[in-house]
Design a protein around this motif. Structure first.
Motif, PDB file in Angstrom:
ATOM      1  N   UNK A  28       0.945   6.599   8.649  1.00 31.52           N
ATOM      2  CA  UNK A  28      -0.296   6.564   9.447  1.00 31.52           C
ATOM      3  C   UNK A  28      -0.287   7.575  10.600  1.00 31.52           C
ATOM      4  N   UNK A  29       0.876   8.109  10.970  1.00 29.67           N
ATOM      5  CA  UNK A  29       0.956   9.100  12.049  1.00 29.67           C
ATOM      6  C   UNK A  29       0.630  10.512  11.573  1.00 29.67           C
ATOM      7  N   UNK A  30       0.695  10.754  10.275  1.00 30.16           N
ATOM      8  CA  UNK A  30       0.409  12.074   9.733  1.00 30.16           C
ATOM      9  C   UNK A  30      -1.090  12.314   9.851  1.00 30.16           C
ATOM     10  N   UNK A  31      -1.447  13.454  10.423  1.00 32.35           N
ATOM     11  CA  UNK A  31      -2.853  13.729  10.722  1.00 32.35           C
ATOM     12  C   UNK A  31      -3.661  14.195   9.510  1.00 32.35           C
ATOM     13  N   UNK A  32      -3.065  15.024   8.660  1.00 35.74           N
ATOM     14  CA  UNK A  32      -3.803  15.566   7.528  1.00 35.74           C
ATOM     15  C   UNK A  32      -2.857  16.093   6.463  1.00 35.74           C
ATOM     16  N   UNK A  33      -3.379  16.154   5.247  1.00 38.87           N
ATOM     17  CA  UNK A  33      -2.681  16.779   4.141  1.00 38.87           C
ATOM     18  C   UNK A  33      -3.308  18.153   3.962  1.00 38.87           C
ATOM     19  N   UNK A  34      -2.505  19.203   3.891  1.00 35.93           N
ATOM     20  CA  UNK A  34      -3.018  20.573   3.814  1.00 35.93           C
ATOM     21  C   UNK A  34      -3.158  20.967   2.347  1.00 35.93           C
ATOM     22  N   UNK A  35      -4.383  21.251   1.943  1.00 30.60           N
ATOM     23  CA  UNK A  35      -4.661  21.682   0.564  1.00 30.60           C
ATOM     24  C   UNK A  35      -4.529  23.201   0.494  1.00 30.60           C
ATOM     25  N   UNK A  36      -3.966  23.685  -0.589  1.00 33.01           N
ATOM     26  CA  UNK A  36      -3.828  25.141  -0.734  1.00 33.01           C
ATOM     27  C   UNK A  36      -4.760  25.677  -1.767  1.00 33.01           C
ATOM     28  N   UNK A  76       0.859  -1.180   0.000  1.00 34.16           N
ATOM     29  CA  UNK A  76       0.000   0.000   0.000  1.00 34.16           C
ATOM     30  C   UNK A  76       0.894   1.228   0.000  1.00 34.16           C
ATOM     31  N   UNK A  77       0.880   2.027  -1.079  1.00 34.85           N
ATOM     32  CA  UNK A  77       1.763   3.196  -1.149  1.00 34.85           C
ATOM     33  C   UNK A  77       1.404   4.242  -0.096  1.00 34.85           C
ATOM     34  N   UNK A  78       2.357   5.095   0.229  1.00 36.41           N
ATOM     35  CA  UNK A  78       2.094   6.168   1.186  1.00 36.41           C
ATOM     36  C   UNK A  78       1.083   7.133   0.586  1.00 36.41           C
ATOM     37  N   UNK A  79       0.321   7.784   1.426  1.00 37.36           N
ATOM     38  CA  UNK A  79      -0.739   8.684   0.982  1.00 37.36           C
ATOM     39  C   UNK A  79      -0.172  10.034   0.535  1.00 37.36           C
ATOM     40  N   UNK A  80       0.907  10.473   1.167  1.00 35.55           N
ATOM     41  CA  UNK A  80       1.488  11.775   0.838  1.00 35.55           C
ATOM     42  C   UNK A  80       2.660  11.612  -0.119  1.00 35.55           C
ATOM     43  N   UNK A  81       3.035  12.716  -0.776  1.00 34.68           N
ATOM     44  CA  UNK A  81       4.151  12.717  -1.713  1.00 34.68           C
ATOM     45  C   UNK A  81       5.089  13.868  -1.380  1.00 34.68           C
ATOM     46  N   UNK A  82       6.307  13.809  -1.900  1.00 33.15           N
ATOM     47  CA  UNK A  82       7.278  14.878  -1.707  1.00 33.15           C
ATOM     48  C   UNK A  82       6.676  16.197  -2.171  1.00 33.15           C
ATOM     49  N   UNK A  83       6.846  17.224  -1.361  1.00 30.52           N
ATOM     50  CA  UNK A  83       6.316  18.546  -1.670  1.00 30.52           C
ATOM     51  C   UNK A  83       5.002  18.855  -0.982  1.00 30.52           C
ATOM     52  N   UNK A  84       4.293  17.831  -0.484  1.00 32.17           N
ATOM     53  CA  UNK A  84       3.015  18.060   0.205  1.00 32.17           C
ATOM     54  C   UNK A  84       3.235  18.771   1.532  1.00 32.17           C
ATOM     55  N   UNK A  85       2.261  19.616   1.907  1.00 31.79           N
ATOM     56  CA  UNK A  85       2.239  20.206   3.246  1.00 31.79           C
ATOM     57  C   UNK A  85       1.344  19.328   4.094  1.00 31.79           C
ATOM     58  N   UNK A  86       1.813  18.973   5.290  1.00 27.65           N
ATOM     59  CA  UNK A  86       1.065  18.055   6.149  1.00 27.65           C
ATOM     60  C   UNK A  86       0.960  18.595   7.564  1.00 27.65           C
ATOM     61  N   UNK A  87      -0.010  18.066   8.300  1.00 30.47           N
ATOM     62  CA  UNK A  87      -0.223  18.382   9.704  1.00 30.47           C
ATOM     63  C   UNK A  87       0.272  17.197  10.523  1.00 30.47           C
TER      64      UNK A  87
END
Length: 107
Positions: A99-107, A66-77
Motif C-alpha cells: 500500500x506504500x507503493x505510489x505507482x506501477x510504471x508502464x513501459x 488480497x494478493x500484492x498488486x505488483x510482481x517481481x520485475x515491475x518498475x514502481x514509484x
C-alpha cells in the motif's frame, strides 16, 4: 533511522504478507556529456525501483487474502520516505508495504 539488516544472499529474504522487496535505481554519477557529478548532487535516493520479490498478500477484514498488486520485475514509484533497508554485500534493498507503493510504471 531503524537498524539495518545485513544478509549474504538476497534469496535469503522472503517477504511476508503484503511486503514488497525493491532495489532503488541508483542516481547517475556522470552526465551524458561525461561530467562527473559530486556525491552531494547524487545523495538523495531516486523514487523509482525494481520489484525483486513480493509476499503472498495480506488478509482483509473478512479473512480473504488480497494478493500484492505488483510482481517481481515491475518498475514502481516509491515515496521519498519509509521502507526498511536491507544490505546484501554492497547492494541496498528496501522492504515496503504494498500500500506504500505510489505507482506501477508502464513501459
Amino acid at each position: 533511522m531503524a537498524a539495518q539488516a545485513t544478509f549474504k544472499s538476497i534469496k535469503a529474504v522472503v517477504p511476508l504478507l503484503d511486503r514488497v522487496l525493491v532495489r532503488r535505481f541508483k542516481p547517475e554519477t556522470k552526465t551524458a556529456s561525461g561530467v562527473y557529478l559530486p556525491s552531494s548532487a547524487t545523495n538523495s535516493p531516486l523514487p523509482e525501483a525494481t520489484v525483486i520479490a513480493t509476499g503472498p498478500g495480506a488478509p482483509d477484514k473478512t479473512g480473504t487474502v488480497r494478493p500484492t498488486i505488483v510482481q517481481a520485475g515491475d518498475r514502481v514509484l516509491l515515496p521519498g520516505w519509509g521502507g526498511n533497508p536491507i544490505k546484501v554485500g554492497d547492494e541496498e534493498y528496501f522492504l515496503f508495504r504494498d500500500s506504500e507503493i505510489l505507482a506501477k510504471i508502464q513501459e
